[in-house]
Every structure is written in C-alpha cells, then in structure tokens.
Design a protein around this motif. Structure first.
Motif, mmCIF file in Angstrom:
data_model
loop_
_atom_site.group_PDB
_atom_site.id
_atom_site.type_symbol
_atom_site.label_atom_id
_atom_site.label_comp_id
_atom_site.label_asym_id
_atom_site.label_seq_id
_atom_site.Cartn_x
_atom_site.Cartn_y
_atom_site.Cartn_z
ATOM 1 N N GLU A 12 10.216 3.438 -17.922
ATOM 2 C CA GLU A 12 8.815 3.430 -18.145
ATOM 3 C C GLU A 12 7.880 2.181 -17.606
ATOM 4 O O GLU A 12 6.949 1.705 -16.990
ATOM 5 C CB GLU A 12 8.077 4.510 -19.513
ATOM 6 N N SER A 13 8.743 1.025 -19.024
ATOM 7 C CA SER A 13 8.046 -0.248 -18.335
ATOM 8 C C SER A 13 8.402 -0.131 -17.345
ATOM 9 O O SER A 13 7.651 -1.448 -16.608
ATOM 10 C CB SER A 13 8.593 -0.915 -20.002
ATOM 11 N N ALA A 14 9.606 -0.649 -16.533
ATOM 12 C CA ALA A 14 10.089 -0.611 -15.160
ATOM 13 C C ALA A 14 8.858 -0.644 -14.283
ATOM 14 O O ALA A 14 8.424 -0.793 -13.350
ATOM 15 C CB ALA A 14 11.110 -0.800 -15.005
ATOM 16 N N THR A 15 8.468 0.600 -14.070
ATOM 17 C CA THR A 15 7.821 1.635 -13.451
ATOM 18 C C THR A 15 6.213 1.263 -13.355
ATOM 19 O O THR A 15 6.150 0.682 -12.386
ATOM 20 C CB THR A 15 7.187 2.763 -13.573
ATOM 21 N N SER A 16 5.965 0.707 -15.258
ATOM 22 C CA SER A 16 4.353 -0.061 -14.651
ATOM 23 C C SER A 16 4.337 -1.127 -14.254
ATOM 24 O O SER A 16 3.253 -1.696 -13.557
ATOM 25 C CB SER A 16 3.711 0.259 -16.294
ATOM 26 N N ARG A 17 5.271 -1.646 -14.178
ATOM 27 C CA ARG A 17 5.965 -3.156 -14.064
ATOM 28 C C ARG A 17 5.881 -3.063 -12.358
ATOM 29 O O ARG A 17 4.449 -3.821 -12.276
ATOM 30 C CB ARG A 17 6.911 -3.976 -14.959
ATOM 31 N N MET A 18 5.969 -2.824 -11.943
ATOM 32 C CA MET A 18 6.360 -2.113 -10.770
ATOM 33 C C MET A 18 5.085 -2.519 -10.436
ATOM 34 O O MET A 18 4.571 -2.718 -8.989
ATOM 35 C CB MET A 18 7.434 -1.744 -10.415
ATOM 36 N N ARG A 19 4.195 -1.213 -10.653
ATOM 37 C CA ARG A 19 2.815 -0.649 -10.261
ATOM 38 C C ARG A 19 2.187 -2.155 -10.081
ATOM 39 O O ARG A 19 1.133 -2.409 -9.516
ATOM 40 C CB ARG A 19 2.332 0.658 -10.786
ATOM 41 N N ASN A 20 2.110 -2.648 -11.600
ATOM 42 C CA ASN A 20 1.408 -4.137 -10.930
ATOM 43 C C ASN A 20 2.464 -4.855 -10.343
ATOM 44 O O ASN A 20 1.107 -5.791 -9.742
ATOM 45 C CB ASN A 20 1.774 -4.959 -13.209
ATOM 46 N N LEU A 21 2.751 -5.293 -10.031
ATOM 47 C CA LEU A 21 3.451 -6.160 -9.254
ATOM 48 C C LEU A 21 2.146 -5.933 -7.821
ATOM 49 O O LEU A 21 2.118 -6.358 -7.348
ATOM 50 C CB LEU A 21 5.082 -6.352 -9.167
ATOM 51 N N VAL A 22 2.795 -4.563 -7.416
ATOM 52 C CA VAL A 22 2.901 -3.829 -6.008
ATOM 53 C C VAL A 22 1.423 -3.974 -6.312
ATOM 54 O O VAL A 22 0.314 -4.582 -5.001
ATOM 55 C CB VAL A 22 3.129 -1.956 -5.918
ATOM 56 N N HIS A 43 0.806 -1.244 -0.005
ATOM 57 C CA HIS A 43 0.218 -0.176 0.106
ATOM 58 C C HIS A 43 0.904 1.261 0.181
ATOM 59 O O HIS A 43 0.165 2.676 -0.558
ATOM 60 C CB HIS A 43 -1.225 0.333 1.152
ATOM 61 N N ASP A 44 2.118 1.347 0.652
ATOM 62 C CA ASP A 44 2.442 2.695 1.251
ATOM 63 C C ASP A 44 4.114 2.181 -0.254
ATOM 64 O O ASP A 44 4.039 4.042 -0.384
ATOM 65 C CB ASP A 44 3.467 2.660 2.643
ATOM 66 N N LEU A 45 4.091 1.582 -0.908
ATOM 67 C CA LEU A 45 5.242 1.263 -1.973
ATOM 68 C C LEU A 45 4.505 1.941 -3.161
ATOM 69 O O LEU A 45 4.836 3.104 -3.967
ATOM 70 C CB LEU A 45 4.981 0.053 -2.477
ATOM 71 N N GLN A 46 2.514 1.891 -2.450
ATOM 72 C CA GLN A 46 1.881 3.335 -4.254
ATOM 73 C C GLN A 46 2.345 4.200 -4.447
ATOM 74 O O GLN A 46 2.323 4.759 -5.423
ATOM 75 C CB GLN A 46 0.433 2.398 -4.358
ATOM 76 N N GLU A 47 2.347 4.542 -3.527
ATOM 77 C CA GLU A 47 2.410 6.198 -3.552
ATOM 78 C C GLU A 47 3.277 6.699 -3.576
ATOM 79 O O GLU A 47 3.918 7.690 -4.414
ATOM 80 C CB GLU A 47 2.143 6.425 -1.709
ATOM 81 N N PRO A 48 4.541 6.135 -3.433
ATOM 82 C CA PRO A 48 5.852 7.106 -4.272
ATOM 83 C C PRO A 48 6.030 6.439 -5.994
ATOM 84 O O PRO A 48 6.173 6.812 -6.623
ATOM 85 C CB PRO A 48 7.674 6.238 -3.026
ATOM 86 N N LEU A 49 5.407 5.716 -5.473
ATOM 87 C CA LEU A 49 5.611 4.631 -7.522
ATOM 88 C C LEU A 49 4.771 5.479 -8.098
ATOM 89 O O LEU A 49 4.845 6.240 -9.073
ATOM 90 C CB LEU A 49 5.490 3.257 -6.668
ATOM 91 N N THR A 94 4.309 8.999 -8.008
ATOM 92 C CA THR A 94 4.593 9.593 -8.105
ATOM 93 C C THR A 94 5.997 9.476 -9.625
ATOM 94 O O THR A 94 6.126 10.244 -11.137
ATOM 95 C CB THR A 94 5.755 10.528 -6.750
ATOM 96 N N VAL A 95 6.885 8.717 -9.224
ATOM 97 C CA VAL A 95 7.825 8.340 -9.884
ATOM 98 C C VAL A 95 6.954 8.000 -11.549
ATOM 99 O O VAL A 95 7.112 8.407 -12.638
ATOM 100 C CB VAL A 95 8.815 6.865 -10.325
ATOM 101 N N SER A 96 5.652 7.448 -12.103
ATOM 102 C CA SER A 96 5.356 7.345 -12.472
ATOM 103 C C SER A 96 4.677 8.170 -13.558
ATOM 104 O O SER A 96 5.382 8.366 -14.675
ATOM 105 C CB SER A 96 4.384 5.819 -12.096
ATOM 106 N N SER A 97 4.225 8.935 -12.814
ATOM 107 C CA SER A 97 3.618 10.237 -13.230
ATOM 108 C C SER A 97 4.733 11.163 -14.235
ATOM 109 O O SER A 97 4.761 11.794 -14.712
ATOM 110 C CB SER A 97 2.649 11.103 -12.733
ATOM 111 N N MET A 98 5.866 11.369 -12.679
ATOM 112 C CA MET A 98 6.918 12.081 -13.182
ATOM 113 C C MET A 98 8.006 12.118 -14.557
ATOM 114 O O MET A 98 7.538 12.550 -15.354
ATOM 115 C CB MET A 98 8.160 12.479 -11.902
ATOM 116 N N VAL A 99 7.443 10.499 -14.681
ATOM 117 C CA VAL A 99 8.180 9.970 -15.705
ATOM 118 C C VAL A 99 7.701 9.922 -17.354
ATOM 119 O O VAL A 99 7.875 10.299 -17.974
ATOM 120 C CB VAL A 99 8.389 8.159 -15.937
#
Lengths: 440, 135
Positions: A261-271, A225-231, A233-238
């Motif tokens: 971009e792809s690593a960020t989106s993958r991480m979002r899915n994982l989380v 849950h908490d990982l989602q928040e900074p993630l 931000t990263v995703s939007s920034m990218v």
C-alpha cells in the motif's frame, strides 16, 4: 601579421614626412631666390634713376637733393647682393661666380661716387656717365640672368626629387597592398568563412538540442502519464484487497500488504510530481505580475498549513514584475511551504520575503527560522527526487526545489541558498527584468 | 544446521526492500544472523562498535539513501581498521541505471560486486560460490 601592418603604415608616414620637408625647403628656397632677384632688379632701376638725376643736374645747372640718398640706396643694395651671394654657390654656366661678377661692378660705382662731387656737368662728363651706366646695366643683366638660371636649376632639382619621392611612395603603397593588406584581407576572409561555418554548425546543434529536448519532455510526459493508468489499477486493487482480505492474513501477510500500500501510494506521488514537472511552463505566458497579490493568493492556498503551524509570513511592498504568473506563484508556494514544513515541531515558523531592485534583475529572498541545511547537502537539494531526510521525518517526494529551479531558470535567473543548520535558511532567486524568449 | 556465512549486513533506507531481502535470506538459510540498518551513518556506527563475532561477512549496500549515502558510507568505511574490513565482502546493490555509478563502483577497490536490486536466490548462491566456497 599585425607587426607587418604597423611597419607598412610607418614607412608610408615616413615617406610622406620626407616629402613634406622637401616641399617646405623648396618654398623657402624659392622665396630667398625671388628676393635676391628682386634686389638685383631694384639695383638696375636705381642706376637708371641716378643717371637720370645727372641729366637733371646738367640741364638745370644745380645740385640734386636726391642724388645722395639714391647713391646710398644703390651702394647698400650692392653690399646686400654681395652678402647674399657671398657663399660662392651661385655660378653661371661658364663657371663665373656671381660674387666675383658683383665685385667687377665696383669701378662703375666708384666712377659715380667721383661724379657726385661735380658742380657743373659738361657734355663729355654726361657722355662718360651714360656710358658707365650702359655698361653697368649690361653687367647687371648678366648677373640677374645668372641668378635666375641658378634658381631655376635648384628648383628643377627639387622637382625631380619630388617626382622621385612620389614614385617611391607609390611603389611602397603598391608593395604594401600586395604583401601586407592583401594577405590580411585573405586571412580575414578565411576567418569569416570559418566563423560562418561554425555559426551554421552551432545553429544545427541548437536545432538538434531543441528536438532532443522536445523528445525528452514528451518521453517524460508520456512515461508519467501512461504509468498512471496501470498504477491506478494496482492501487485500487490493493485498496479493495486490503479491505476484503486483510483479516484473513497472518501478521507477516498484513505487514506485506502494508508495504504494498505505501509503495503504491509513493509511486503515485512520484509519477504525479514527474508529470507536473514535465508540463511545468508548457503554456507559460509573460505578463505584469504583482508579487504582493501572488503572495496573498499563496497565503490563501496554504491557509490550513499556515494556521495549523501558527506561521507568521511577512513582507514589505514587493514589486510588480514581468514574469510567468502561475509559475512564479508556484515558486513562492514551494519555497513557503518548504519553510513551514522543514521546521522543529515546537517552533513557530517565521517567514520573511524581501526584494531588491538590481540593474538587470529582481532579486528575492525568502528566509525562515527552520531547521536549516547541512553544508554538504546544499548542492544536493536542488536535484530531482533528491531527499536528505528520511520519509518518516519529513514527507514528500523531493521534487519541490527542482520545480523551483526550473521556474527560476525559465525567468533567466538563478536560485541559491544560504543556510545555517539549526537556525534557518535564506533562499534567494533572481528573475530577469527582460526575459529572452528562447524556447528550447 | 549452521550456514557457511555467519552475518549479513543490509543497508537500505527502504523498509519494504529490507523486508523482502530479509525474507529471501532467511528462506534460503543463507546466514546465521541478519543486521539491518536504514542509512549509511547507522551502518558505520554498527561496524565501528561491532565486536569480532559481529563483523559481517557480506554488506549489501544501497547507493541512494538520505543522510549518508552509499558513496559517503564507503569513504567512512575506508577509515575502519584493516582487520575489521579484511573479511567483509561489499556488494553494492542498487536500482540505479546511472552508468557513472557503475563506472565508479567498478573502479572502487572497496566494492567487490555491483548488482541490481532485488536480491534473488540465484544471486545469493552465486555470491556464496564466489567468495565463501572454501570456508
């Protein structure tokens, strides 16, 4: 311990058996003795009747019709007595043998036999008969007394043995209690104490596991849950960065941006998946669930996927089961979407759902005509985030079957697969008809 | 200028990771040639068909890969001819926090090193110092 216990019981039974044999013998002996004494009494009675007959003969001066038969009875009783006591076992205090005593009676009987022939009886004859009779009676009294004494003596011997056996049985019982049953009881008590102790430890361990499990769930939840928040931000920034500055980069820079971009989106899915996994079944509720209804819902939800691939989904009438409804729906949805996803591009997916009514479980089968699974991967596919294909071949984080496994285990069941690579897979799962609510 | 190390083999399923590793190796002029393979199976095929000049000096091996993972790669690697394996240093490179993996790596004689991702300049220098000093 067990052996001693059995031996103890055997000894008790043996003593009781011996006791019974003695009692039977005692009863039989008593009957025989009573019978013999009875015959002796009858003998006395017969002799009196014979004497009486002689008086009748003397008074009425004619012969008696009874005398002959009375005499015959008398002599046969006499023979019976001699036969019964013939083994010389019945002896008086003074050492006189009853058989010998009985033989002494012979002259009296002989005397009466001679009197039988008399036609007229004189006073002197009557006197002699009376005297003979008196002496016979007194001899008979002595014999009866010896018989009675002897019987009493035998009985008192048997009674003594009976007492002895009784005390012996009592002693054995006490010894058994002391040496066999008490130690057994002690051991059982000790064993039950150990069991109680173990039980308590188990309960304690169970409580600990419960707490740990709760902690683990919380950690997974908080982390994802908490990982989602900074993630985010990263995703939007990218995203913004990419739209604004992409064109000012050289080839390598654009490539790196693409990786980010792809690593960020993958991480979002994982989380996201991890979060879903951790909350899965948290607010579950048991209810009556119509599987046909659920499958229609799933078909609705997956409609775009189904129509895109021209998928055929078939099932006969499925049962109404007691289950966690939304979780069961997710289970079917995952299995069906997997069946559509893992398919050759040119193939038309065909999925069939069957159910079987087992004694304690409902068994379901979801079969497809997809790519199947290599035997060596079959164990791996149920692990969390485990993928056996590259991301390019088949997308996804690899959590779907972990979800399925968790859901099936919630229903006290099992999930497994039979598959032939290139031909398709049959996924099976069971759900228990009576689910034990066991909240870990 | 020619580097001490001739060929490096990178085995990882993640394109971004391979990209970064290639970049670091190139920037440090660490070797003359980089070969990149995306799973264990491709890597084994490469080693099987490689001529004497193509045999790598270092293999950076990932554990978690689809198809043939790091451990299965090692099983097949063991069956390669002795002379091919003789000069290769196998470095297991992973993000795995799994203590079992570390135990397994240490007890596996085919693995020379067990390091955490990503590759760094320092790690490369350390490895060169340790294995290629006298070349």
């Amino acid at each position: 311990m067990n052996k001693r216990y059995i031996i103890g019981i055997c000894i008790t039974i043996l003593v009781l058996g011996i006791n019974q044999v003695f009692i039977q013998y005692w009863l039989k002996q008593k009957k025989t003795d009573a019978n013999t004494i009875n015959v002796a009494g009858k003998q006395r009675m017969l002799s009196q009747r014979i004497a009486n007959e002689f008086y009748v003969i003397a008074r009425e001066a004619k012969s008696s019709v009874f005398l002959e038969s009375l005499f015959n009875q008398w002599t046969s009783a006499h023979d019976l007595l001699i036969f019964r006591t013939g083994n010389n076992s019945v002896v008086s205090k003074e050492g006189k043998n009853v058989s010998d005593q009985l033989k002494k009676l012979d002259p009296y009987i002989e005397f009466i036999r001679n009197q039988k022939e008399l036609v007229g009886i004189s006073k002197a004859d009557l006197k002699a008969i009376t005297q003979n009779q008196n002496q016979f009676l007194s001899e008979m009294d002595a014999i009866v007394e010896i018989l009675e004494n002897s019987s009493d003596k035998k009985l008192s011997f048997i009674v003594q043995i009976e007492y002895l056996l009784f005390f012996l049985a009592l002693l054995i019982l006490i010894l058994e209690v002391y040496f066999i049953y008490r130690p057994i009881e002690k051991k059982m008590k000790a064993a039950s104490l150990v069991l109680e102790d173990k039980n308590e430890k188990l309960n304690h361990a169970f409580e600990k596991i419960k707490t740990k499990n709760k902690e683990l769930n919380e950690i997974t939840y908080i982390a994802s849950h908490d990982l989602q928040e900074p993630l985010r931000t990263v995703s939007s920034m990218v995203d913004i960065f990419s739209t604004k500055y992409k064109d000012s980069f050289d080839e390598q820079g654009r490539m790196m941006l693409g990786f980010i971009e792809s690593a960020t989106s993958r991480m979002r899915n994982l989380v996201k998946d991890l979060l879903e996994y951790s909350v899965l079944g948290q607010n579950k509720k048991l209810s009556e669930v119509d599987c046909n209804e659920i499958l229609n819902d799933v078909k609705q939800d997956l409609s775009s996927m189904i129509s895109k691939n021209n998928t055929i989904i078939k099932w006969d009438v499925l049962p109404v089961v007691t289950a966690y409804k939304s979780e069961l729906r997710l289970l079917f949805q995952n299995l069906i979407s997997n069946a559509i996803k893992f398919q050759y591009p040119e193939n038309q997916p065909q999925i069939e759902i069957e159910s079987e009514n087992l004694e304690e479980y409902w068994k379901f089968k979801v079969s497809d005509n997809g790519i199947g699974i290599k035997e060596k991967y079959i164990e791996k596919i149920f692990s969390i985030f485990k993928r056996i294909h590259s991301k390019e071949e088949y997308e996804g984080t690899g959590i779907g079957l972990s979800h399925c496994k968790k859901i099936v285990e919630m229903h006290d069941g099992k999930l497994w697969v039979n598959s032939t690579e290139g031909k398709g897979s049959d996924f099976y799962f069971t759900i228990k008809k009576e689910i034990v609510k066991f909240n870990l | 200028m020619s580097a001490k190390i001739n060929t490096v083999l990178l085995v990882d399923d993640d394109k971004a990771t391979n990209f970064i590793h290639e970049l670091i190796i190139k920037d440090n002029n660490y070797c003359n040639k980089i070969v990149t393979k995306y799973d264990g199976e491709e890597a084994i095929e490469f080693l099987e068909s490689a001529g004497d000049n193509d045999i790598p000096d270092i293999v950076f091996l990932d554990i978690n890969m689809p198809k043939v993972d790091g451990w299965e790669f090692l099983k097949k690697y063991k069956e390669l001819p002795e002379h091919k394996r003789a000069q290769i240093v196998v470095v297991m490179l992973t993000t795995s926090l799994n203590a079992n993996d570390k135990e397994r790596a240490i007890s596996n004689e085919l693995i020379s090193e067990f390091r955490n991702k990503p590759l760094t300049k320092e790690m490369l220098a350390d490895l060169e110092e340790k294995y290629f000093k006298n070349d």
